[in-house]
Enzyme design. Sequence first.
Site, PDB file in Angstrom:
ATOM      1  N   ILE A 208       0.841  -1.209   0.000  1.00  0.00           N
ATOM      2  CA  ILE A 208       0.000   0.000   0.000  1.00  0.00           C
ATOM      3  C   ILE A 208       0.873   1.256   0.000  1.00  0.00           C
ATOM      4  O   ILE A 208       0.610   2.207  -0.750  1.00  0.00           O
ATOM      5  CB  ILE A 208      -0.961  -0.007   1.215  1.00  0.00           C
ATOM      6  CG1 ILE A 208      -1.981  -1.133   1.047  1.00  0.00           C
ATOM      7  CG2 ILE A 208      -1.673   1.337   1.362  1.00  0.00           C
ATOM      8  CD1 ILE A 208      -2.980  -1.264   2.175  1.00  0.00           C
ATOM      9  N   GLU A 227      10.670   2.620   6.514  1.00  0.00           N
ATOM     10  CA  GLU A 227      10.429   1.175   6.584  1.00  0.00           C
ATOM     11  C   GLU A 227      11.237   0.573   7.734  1.00  0.00           C
ATOM     12  O   GLU A 227      12.439   0.825   7.845  1.00  0.00           O
ATOM     13  CB  GLU A 227      10.801   0.538   5.237  1.00  0.00           C
ATOM     14  CG  GLU A 227      10.898  -0.971   5.219  1.00  0.00           C
ATOM     15  CD  GLU A 227       9.615  -1.692   5.642  1.00  0.00           C
ATOM     16  OE1 GLU A 227       8.537  -1.354   5.136  1.00  0.00           O
ATOM     17  OE2 GLU A 227       9.714  -2.593   6.500  1.00  0.00           O
ATOM     18  N   SER A 293       0.862   2.648   6.588  1.00  0.00           N
ATOM     19  CA  SER A 293       0.547   1.416   5.835  1.00  0.00           C
ATOM     20  C   SER A 293       1.483   0.316   6.313  1.00  0.00           C
ATOM     21  O   SER A 293       2.452  -0.030   5.651  1.00  0.00           O
ATOM     22  CB  SER A 293       0.710   1.667   4.337  1.00  0.00           C
ATOM     23  OG  SER A 293       1.956   2.295   4.080  1.00  0.00           O
ATOM     24  N   ARG A 296      -2.182  -5.204   7.767  1.00  0.00           N
ATOM     25  CA  ARG A 296      -3.602  -5.249   8.114  1.00  0.00           C
ATOM     26  C   ARG A 296      -3.850  -6.372   9.125  1.00  0.00           C
ATOM     27  O   ARG A 296      -3.077  -7.327   9.193  1.00  0.00           O
ATOM     28  CB  ARG A 296      -4.444  -5.467   6.841  1.00  0.00           C
ATOM     29  CG  ARG A 296      -4.282  -4.329   5.844  1.00  0.00           C
ATOM     30  CD  ARG A 296      -5.120  -4.532   4.602  1.00  0.00           C
ATOM     31  NE  ARG A 296      -6.545  -4.537   4.868  1.00  0.00           N
ATOM     32  CZ  ARG A 296      -7.296  -3.427   4.973  1.00  0.00           C
ATOM     33  NH1 ARG A 296      -6.758  -2.234   4.832  1.00  0.00           N
ATOM     34  NH2 ARG A 296      -8.585  -3.532   5.211  1.00  0.00           N
ATOM     35  N   HIS A 468       3.181 -11.089 -31.970  1.00  0.00           N
ATOM     36  CA  HIS A 468       4.224 -10.095 -32.178  1.00  0.00           C
ATOM     37  C   HIS A 468       3.638  -8.854 -32.839  1.00  0.00           C
ATOM     38  O   HIS A 468       2.868  -8.988 -33.782  1.00  0.00           O
ATOM     39  CB  HIS A 468       5.321 -10.660 -33.101  1.00  0.00           C
ATOM     40  CG  HIS A 468       6.335  -9.605 -33.472  1.00  0.00           C
ATOM     41  ND1 HIS A 468       7.330  -9.215 -32.618  1.00  0.00           N
ATOM     42  CD2 HIS A 468       6.464  -8.851 -34.598  1.00  0.00           C
ATOM     43  CE1 HIS A 468       8.059  -8.280 -33.205  1.00  0.00           C
ATOM     44  NE2 HIS A 468       7.551  -8.031 -34.414  1.00  0.00           N
TER      45      HIS A 468
HETATM   46  P1  NAI Z   1       2.522  -4.846   3.817  1.00  0.00           P
HETATM   47  O1  NAI Z   1       2.648  -6.008   4.723  1.00  0.00           O
HETATM   48  O2  NAI Z   1       2.596  -5.021   2.358  1.00  0.00           O
HETATM   49  O3  NAI Z   1       3.642  -3.767   4.183  1.00  0.00           O
HETATM   50  C1  NAI Z   1       3.762  -3.206   5.463  1.00  0.00           C
HETATM   51  C2  NAI Z   1       5.186  -2.718   5.639  1.00  0.00           C
HETATM   52  O4  NAI Z   1       5.241  -1.950   6.811  1.00  0.00           O
HETATM   53  C3  NAI Z   1       6.190  -3.860   5.781  1.00  0.00           C
HETATM   54  O5  NAI Z   1       7.254  -3.661   4.897  1.00  0.00           O
HETATM   55  C4  NAI Z   1       6.610  -3.745   7.245  1.00  0.00           C
HETATM   56  O6  NAI Z   1       7.946  -4.146   7.466  1.00  0.00           O
HETATM   57  C5  NAI Z   1       6.431  -2.268   7.509  1.00  0.00           C
HETATM   58  N1  NAI Z   1       6.221  -1.928   8.902  1.00  0.00           N
HETATM   59  C6  NAI Z   1       5.476  -2.602   9.813  1.00  0.00           C
HETATM   60  N2  NAI Z   1       5.505  -1.958  10.998  1.00  0.00           N
HETATM   61  C7  NAI Z   1       6.256  -0.845  10.827  1.00  0.00           C
HETATM   62  C8  NAI Z   1       6.662   0.224  11.676  1.00  0.00           C
HETATM   63  N3  NAI Z   1       6.272   0.285  12.950  1.00  0.00           N
HETATM   64  N4  NAI Z   1       7.449   1.181  11.165  1.00  0.00           N
HETATM   65  C9  NAI Z   1       7.848   1.130   9.872  1.00  0.00           C
HETATM   66  N5  NAI Z   1       7.520   0.145   9.030  1.00  0.00           N
HETATM   67  C10 NAI Z   1       6.724  -0.831   9.499  1.00  0.00           C
HETATM   68  O7  NAI Z   1       1.178  -4.133   4.278  1.00  0.00           O
HETATM   69  P2  NAI Z   1       0.329  -2.969   3.601  1.00  0.00           P
HETATM   70  O8  NAI Z   1       1.116  -2.262   2.571  1.00  0.00           O
HETATM   71  O9  NAI Z   1      -0.239  -2.196   4.732  1.00  0.00           O
HETATM   72  O10 NAI Z   1      -0.795  -3.785   2.878  1.00  0.00           O
HETATM   73  C11 NAI Z   1      -1.683  -4.582   3.662  1.00  0.00           C
HETATM   74  C12 NAI Z   1      -2.141  -5.807   2.929  1.00  0.00           C
HETATM   75  O11 NAI Z   1      -2.964  -5.459   1.861  1.00  0.00           O
HETATM   76  C13 NAI Z   1      -0.986  -6.634   2.410  1.00  0.00           C
HETATM   77  O12 NAI Z   1      -1.121  -7.932   2.896  1.00  0.00           O
HETATM   78  C14 NAI Z   1      -1.146  -6.601   0.936  1.00  0.00           C
HETATM   79  O13 NAI Z   1      -0.869  -7.864   0.365  1.00  0.00           O
HETATM   80  C15 NAI Z   1      -2.596  -6.194   0.718  1.00  0.00           C
HETATM   81  N6  NAI Z   1      -2.672  -5.358  -0.462  1.00  0.00           N
HETATM   82  C16 NAI Z   1      -2.462  -5.925  -1.686  1.00  0.00           C
HETATM   83  C17 NAI Z   1      -2.437  -5.157  -2.808  1.00  0.00           C
HETATM   84  C18 NAI Z   1      -2.138  -5.791  -4.110  1.00  0.00           C
HETATM   85  O14 NAI Z   1      -2.272  -6.987  -4.252  1.00  0.00           O
HETATM   86  N7  NAI Z   1      -1.693  -5.068  -5.098  1.00  0.00           N
HETATM   87  C19 NAI Z   1      -2.674  -3.721  -2.768  1.00  0.00           C
HETATM   88  C20 NAI Z   1      -2.816  -3.223  -1.449  1.00  0.00           C
HETATM   89  C21 NAI Z   1      -2.817  -4.031  -0.356  1.00  0.00           C
END
Ligand code: NAI
Length: 489
Positions: A208, A227, A293, A296, A468
């Site tokens: 996200i 991060e 972000s 979740r 192609h």
């Molecule tokens: P995410 O798990 O992808 O990324 C969260 C990031 O935050 C990680 O890199 C983690 O190390 C970092 N983090 C955690 N705590 C922290 C802290 N206190 N300080 C700094 N960094 C920290 O989770 P995200 O981006 O919130 O997405 C949630 C879910 O939604 C994911 O499981 C994702 O797969 C899903 N999603 C999927 C999408 C897609 O398929 N394109 C699009 C959006 C979301």
Amino acid sequence: MPAAGPAQTFTSPVSKEFDVVVIGAGPGGYIAAIRAAQLGKTVACVEQWKNPEGKLKLGGTCLNVGCIPSKALLASSEAYENAQHHLADHGIGVGDLTLDVGKMVARKAAIVDKITGGVEFLFRKNKITWLKGHGTLLGRTATGVAIEVSGEGQAEVVGAKDVIIATGSKARHLPDVPVDNRIVSDNEGALSFDSVPKKLAVIGAGVIGLELGSVWRRLGADVTLLEALPEFLGACDESLSKEAAKLFKKQGLAIHFGVKIGEVKQNASGVSIAYTDKDGAAQTLDADRLIVSIGRVPNTDKLGLDAVGLATDARGFIPVDDQCRTSAPNIYAIGDVVRGPMLAHKAEDEGVLAAEVIVGQKPHIDYNCIPWVIYTEPEIAWVGKTEQQLRAEGRAYKTGQFPMMANGRALGIGKTDGFVKMIADATTDELLGCHIIAANASDLIAEAVVALEFKAASEDIGIICHPHPSLSEVVREASLAVTKRALNI
Ligand code: NAI
């Protein structure tokens, strides 16, 4: 972790009886409801989601504040960036470029309205009853399970022979950092900014953070991501994370790794984030807005799991088996509320599976064949094993890689960043993974998913005729490269 107690017995009469009640109408739940209805069941789906105008909506996070609206904004911001930086290469001048964020956000809202309305139409078409409100499990009845639906007018109790829990997930927030979706936002607020922030901070450089960080960067924000982990996109094949880090840096996304977030304070001009950097030095990042972000968490609030003898695991997920059965008879759980990746298409597949298990079919999901996509520019998509996973397993493999730069169509559309990489078993040539960082990776990966599901060899893709000029030729060339037979390089 609370231990599951005995299920309660519910003896009062229920207002209506259904074969299947699905709790939650996100992509997992609404698809489960449709499949169950297709299979001849009487189906109801409980959903309480309200849009900012207070209107009840189907579709859950994905359709309302996730996949669909974010892709609308990604497309708008990409169009703006193209007009600003790339159309001139085509000999097209656009004069004074203007940006109306309100209109862009309204376009996104209209798309959301259309697609959530589409789910309402599908419910009517499949004779699925939408029970408006919050669903809570009350206990076991003589014929199944009692569910209370409350929050919208008079509460009612319905009965179901089978229940599918599809309650999804919600954004994880930082302790002591209230999200007002104005200055400090999660995915929801970050899709509805009323103007482009000059400086945007993002905590968490995951899916996200990267997607929404990219949207606002393209529209002109100065974006910094903080991060916690020392490395970038740990779940990706390492060659993709390396390439992505290089490309995103070139685009102007500043990403700091190994940080520890300290105090986050709102002030008159925005927000101030104190953190320690990877070397332990104290730093402060000031920004107009902040997106949090950081992952979740599964939604099980007031779901009444204990009333049916269920409890969540230590991470808050509802334990299920390979066929999404919980330990309580006739109760299934799917999507973000159970183990596995939090991806809409994984939830959909589990929705179909649960409905088919209920009617006695024997469906199966190979979780190794679920593709991952990150909608950055270029997009990132993969399926199967990464090199680092195979090394850890001690499995011998070979790889083939082909750059977008050597593809005629990529040159034509001006999208030459990135590559496709195939990984195959060293002896049998069975495809074990496909890793793409390229324009349209989300579409290109589908061919590799089919190949993995059918246990194809890399040679199989290499000898199949591809159109192609098309980007898909890169998938073929990367497959040929596994046996050093790539033709155009
Ligand atoms: P995410 O798990 O992808 O990324 C969260 C990031 O935050 C990680 O890199 C983690 O190390 C970092 N983090 C955690 N705590 C922290 C802290 N206190 N300080 C700094 N960094 C920290 O989770 P995200 O981006 O919130 O997405 C949630 C879910 O939604 C994911 O499981 C994702 O797969 C899903 N999603 C999927 C999408 C897609 O398929 N394109 C699009 C959006 C979301």
